[in-house]
Design an enzyme around this catalytic site. Structure first.
Site, PDB file in Angstrom:
ATOM      1  N   HIS A   1       3.268  -4.160  -4.992  1.00 33.38           N
ATOM      2  CA  HIS A   1       2.963  -4.355  -6.412  1.00 33.38           C
ATOM      3  C   HIS A   1       3.862  -5.445  -7.007  1.00 33.38           C
ATOM      4  O   HIS A   1       3.432  -6.263  -7.820  1.00 33.38           O
ATOM      5  CB  HIS A   1       3.167  -3.029  -7.155  1.00 33.38           C
TER       6      HIS A   1
ATOM      7  N   HIS B   1       2.399   0.805  -3.615  1.00 33.12           N
ATOM      8  CA  HIS B   1       3.181   1.192  -4.779  1.00 33.12           C
ATOM      9  C   HIS B   1       4.095   2.363  -4.424  1.00 33.12           C
ATOM     10  O   HIS B   1       3.835   3.087  -3.469  1.00 33.12           O
ATOM     11  CB  HIS B   1       2.279   1.686  -5.914  1.00 33.12           C
ATOM     12  N   TYR B   2       5.135   2.577  -5.230  1.00 29.34           N
ATOM     13  CA  TYR B   2       5.772   3.890  -5.231  1.00 29.34           C
ATOM     14  C   TYR B   2       5.509   4.537  -6.586  1.00 29.34           C
ATOM     15  O   TYR B   2       5.294   3.867  -7.592  1.00 29.34           O
ATOM     16  CB  TYR B   2       7.259   3.844  -4.887  1.00 29.34           C
ATOM     17  N   THR B   3       5.536   5.871  -6.612  1.00 32.19           N
ATOM     18  CA  THR B   3       5.163   6.596  -7.824  1.00 32.19           C
ATOM     19  C   THR B   3       6.265   6.629  -8.871  1.00 32.19           C
ATOM     20  O   THR B   3       5.992   6.711 -10.065  1.00 32.19           O
ATOM     21  CB  THR B   3       4.776   8.039  -7.479  1.00 32.19           C
TER      22      THR B   3
ATOM     23  N   ASP C   1       8.037  -2.195  -7.377  1.00 35.54           N
ATOM     24  CA  ASP C   1       7.639  -1.343  -6.251  1.00 35.54           C
ATOM     25  C   ASP C   1       6.818  -2.129  -5.214  1.00 35.54           C
ATOM     26  O   ASP C   1       6.168  -3.108  -5.573  1.00 35.54           O
ATOM     27  CB  ASP C   1       6.847  -0.121  -6.755  1.00 35.54           C
TER      28      ASP C   1
ATOM     29  N   GLU D   1      -0.566   4.679  -3.419  1.00 35.80           N
ATOM     30  CA  GLU D   1       0.663   5.148  -4.052  1.00 35.80           C
ATOM     31  C   GLU D   1       1.447   5.999  -3.047  1.00 35.80           C
ATOM     32  O   GLU D   1       0.873   6.846  -2.351  1.00 35.80           O
ATOM     33  CB  GLU D   1       0.344   5.995  -5.284  1.00 35.80           C
TER      34      GLU D   1
END
Length: 203
Positions: free
Chosen positions: A108, A5-7, A118, A70
């Site tokens: 994701h 994921h990215y935040t 993401d 993340e």
């Protein structure tokens, strides 16, 4: 499996606060800052709430079958070198400990094309693939119907346009326009080389 994921937040510290706040009902096993700092937030053997609604192959409760990582990134640019180096070290250990094949490292967006974007088109999937930590097409000749091959590779049943966008964000980030022959060829190659059950019923 492992889900990346990215935040999409202003800083790692802001993301850390969100991921540790019970009221937000979201968590991940790890958070990696842009500078390479790694925070472990949930034990690998425990369930974290990072994936949400979605599927990969026959797995419908992805949270119960995955480790979530993340990455401190706003979703609009490249990922820092120190961050990628930390991710590679972490992934290598996770895959070894849990006997996870590289095709089970997904984004994701892969498992939830209708909801998520993401880790996005800027994420360097080829770099992970070169280290055996993800998969990447090799340009082999292959044929098949795009949606059938997408399901064979693991993608869930989704809106065809959103599924195409998710596929391209990962495997053909510079592509645009309508579904084309190269999209079909790449997806068919992935399905042939990495069928979601791997012939083992792994699902």
């Amino acid at each position: 499996m492992v889900v990346l994921h990215y935040t999409a937040m202003q800083s790692a510290e802001e993301a850390l606060e969100r991921l540790c706040s019970p009221e937000h009902e979201v968590s991940a096993h790890y958070l990696i800052g842009a500078g390479g700092t790694v925070w472990q937030l949930v034990r690998e053997a425990d369930r974290a709430w990072h994936a949400g609604q979605g599927a990969w192959g026959r797995v419908r409760d992805v949270n119960s079958r995955s480790i979530g990582i993340e990455l401190d990134n706003r979703g609009r640019g490249s990922f820092a070198v120190a961050q990628m180096e930390a991710l590679e070290r972490l992934l290598a250990g996770i895959l070894a400990r849990w006997n996870i094949p590289p095709e089970r490292v997904i984004g994701h967006q892969d498992m939830a094309p209708e909801r998520k974007q993401d880790p996005g088109r800027h994420f360097p999937w080829p770099r992970l693939a070169r280290k055996g930590l993800a998969v990447w097409p090799e340009g082999r000749a292959a044929k098949g119907r795009f949606l059938d091959c997408a399901r064979a590779f693991g993608y869930p049943d989704s809106d065809p346009g959103l599924l195409l966008a998710a596929f391209r964000a990962r495997f053909r980030p510079m592509a645009a326009g309508r579904l084309c022959e190269e999209d079909r060829r790449v997806m068919a190659e992935l399905a042939a080389r990495f069928p979601v059950d791997g012939g083992t019923g792994r699902g």
